[in-house]
Design a protein around this motif. Structure first.
Motif, PDB file in Angstrom:
ATOM      1  N   THR A 126       0.909  -0.942   0.084  1.00 34.59           N
ATOM      2  CA  THR A 126       0.098   0.015  -0.139  1.00 34.59           C
ATOM      3  C   THR A 126       0.868   1.303   0.067  1.00 34.59           C
ATOM      4  O   THR A 126       1.783   1.173   0.498  1.00 34.59           O
ATOM      5  N   GLN A 127       0.573   2.392  -0.690  1.00 31.69           N
ATOM      6  CA  GLN A 127       1.176   3.619  -0.636  1.00 31.69           C
ATOM      7  C   GLN A 127       0.443   4.777  -0.039  1.00 31.69           C
ATOM      8  O   GLN A 127      -0.753   4.639  -0.353  1.00 31.69           O
ATOM      9  N   PHE A 128       1.159   5.660   0.619  1.00 29.23           N
ATOM     10  CA  PHE A 128       0.922   6.817   0.976  1.00 29.23           C
ATOM     11  C   PHE A 128       1.636   8.029   1.062  1.00 29.23           C
ATOM     12  O   PHE A 128       2.849   7.858   0.638  1.00 29.23           O
ATOM     13  N   GLY A 129       1.205   9.231   1.120  1.00 27.12           N
ATOM     14  CA  GLY A 129       2.304  10.141   0.806  1.00 27.12           C
ATOM     15  C   GLY A 129       2.328  11.051   2.128  1.00 27.12           C
ATOM     16  O   GLY A 129       2.173  10.537   3.332  1.00 27.12           O
ATOM     17  N   GLY A 130       3.140  12.041   2.126  1.00 29.16           N
ATOM     18  CA  GLY A 130       3.626  12.824   3.341  1.00 29.16           C
ATOM     19  C   GLY A 130       4.883  12.333   3.979  1.00 29.16           C
ATOM     20  O   GLY A 130       5.534  11.559   3.502  1.00 29.16           O
TER      21      GLY A 130
ATOM     22  N   TYR B 113      10.752   6.879  -0.117  1.00 29.05           N
ATOM     23  CA  TYR B 113      11.335   7.161  -1.801  1.00 29.05           C
ATOM     24  C   TYR B 113      12.066   8.324  -2.005  1.00 29.05           C
ATOM     25  O   TYR B 113      12.602   8.603  -2.781  1.00 29.05           O
ATOM     26  N   ASP B 114      11.567   9.586  -1.019  1.00 29.92           N
ATOM     27  CA  ASP B 114      12.295  10.815  -1.182  1.00 29.92           C
ATOM     28  C   ASP B 114      12.994  11.210  -0.059  1.00 29.92           C
ATOM     29  O   ASP B 114      13.261  10.835   1.053  1.00 29.92           O
ATOM     30  N   PRO B 115      14.102  11.898  -0.681  1.00 28.70           N
ATOM     31  CA  PRO B 115      14.913  12.706   0.186  1.00 28.70           C
ATOM     32  C   PRO B 115      14.255  13.765   1.397  1.00 28.70           C
ATOM     33  O   PRO B 115      13.043  14.246   1.075  1.00 28.70           O
ATOM     34  N   PRO B 116      14.628  14.111   2.487  1.00 30.61           N
ATOM     35  CA  PRO B 116      14.141  14.889   3.495  1.00 30.61           C
ATOM     36  C   PRO B 116      13.752  16.292   2.980  1.00 30.61           C
ATOM     37  O   PRO B 116      12.698  16.647   3.396  1.00 30.61           O
ATOM     38  N   MET B 117      14.405  16.816   1.948  1.00 26.68           N
ATOM     39  CA  MET B 117      14.044  18.102   1.484  1.00 26.68           C
ATOM     40  C   MET B 117      12.787  18.173   0.385  1.00 26.68           C
ATOM     41  O   MET B 117      12.641  19.503   0.045  1.00 26.68           O
ATOM     42  N   LYS B 118      12.236  17.162   0.260  1.00 24.14           N
ATOM     43  CA  LYS B 118      11.212  17.220  -0.787  1.00 24.14           C
ATOM     44  C   LYS B 118      10.177  17.304   0.051  1.00 24.14           C
ATOM     45  O   LYS B 118       9.533  16.475   0.629  1.00 24.14           O
TER      46      LYS B 118
END
Length: 117
Positions: free
Chosen positions: A61-65, A99-104
């Motif tokens: 399952t996928q989620f954002g934030g 999947y994302d760097p902290p600054m995104k």
């Protein structure tokens, strides 16, 4: 002494407690970039191990934030509920992936994976 840069996903193996929260034991895994796969540099810190992860089939399952432990626990519970009692997957751990760097700040991608048995 070799810098490999950040890779994605950063994968945390969570070992759920009876109440669904993480046990204090977690395992953080980073993918070794393709150019280092055949001959990875040797870690100088003895607590860092190089392991090969075999292919696997997952339920995801996928989620954002900006994901926190409570987010992973909640989405793991939602995935468990969606799968019901019929799906065969490993229940003693699951994988939390970012999947994302902290600054995104926007459009972040996080996933919870259950490994199919």
């Amino acid at each position: 002494g070799v810098g490999m840069g950040m890779t994605a996903p950063v994968s945390i193996t969570a070992f759920p407690a009876e109440d669904g929260s993480f046990q204090q034991k977690v395992k953080v895994s980073l993918r070794i970039p393709s150019q280092f796969q055949d001959n990875p540099p040797c870690p100088t810190d003895e607590s860092i191990k190089i392991e090969e992860r075999q292919g696997m089939t997952i339920y995801s399952t996928q989620f954002g934030g900006y994901a926190k432990e409570t987010d992973y626990v909640n989405y793991a519970a939602k995935l468990k509920a969606a799968l019901g009692s019929e799906a065969a997957y490993c229940k003693d751990f699951y994988l939390c992936n970012g999947y994302d760097p902290p600054m995104k700040p926007y459009g972040r991608r996080n996933e919870v994976w259950f490994v199919k048995e």
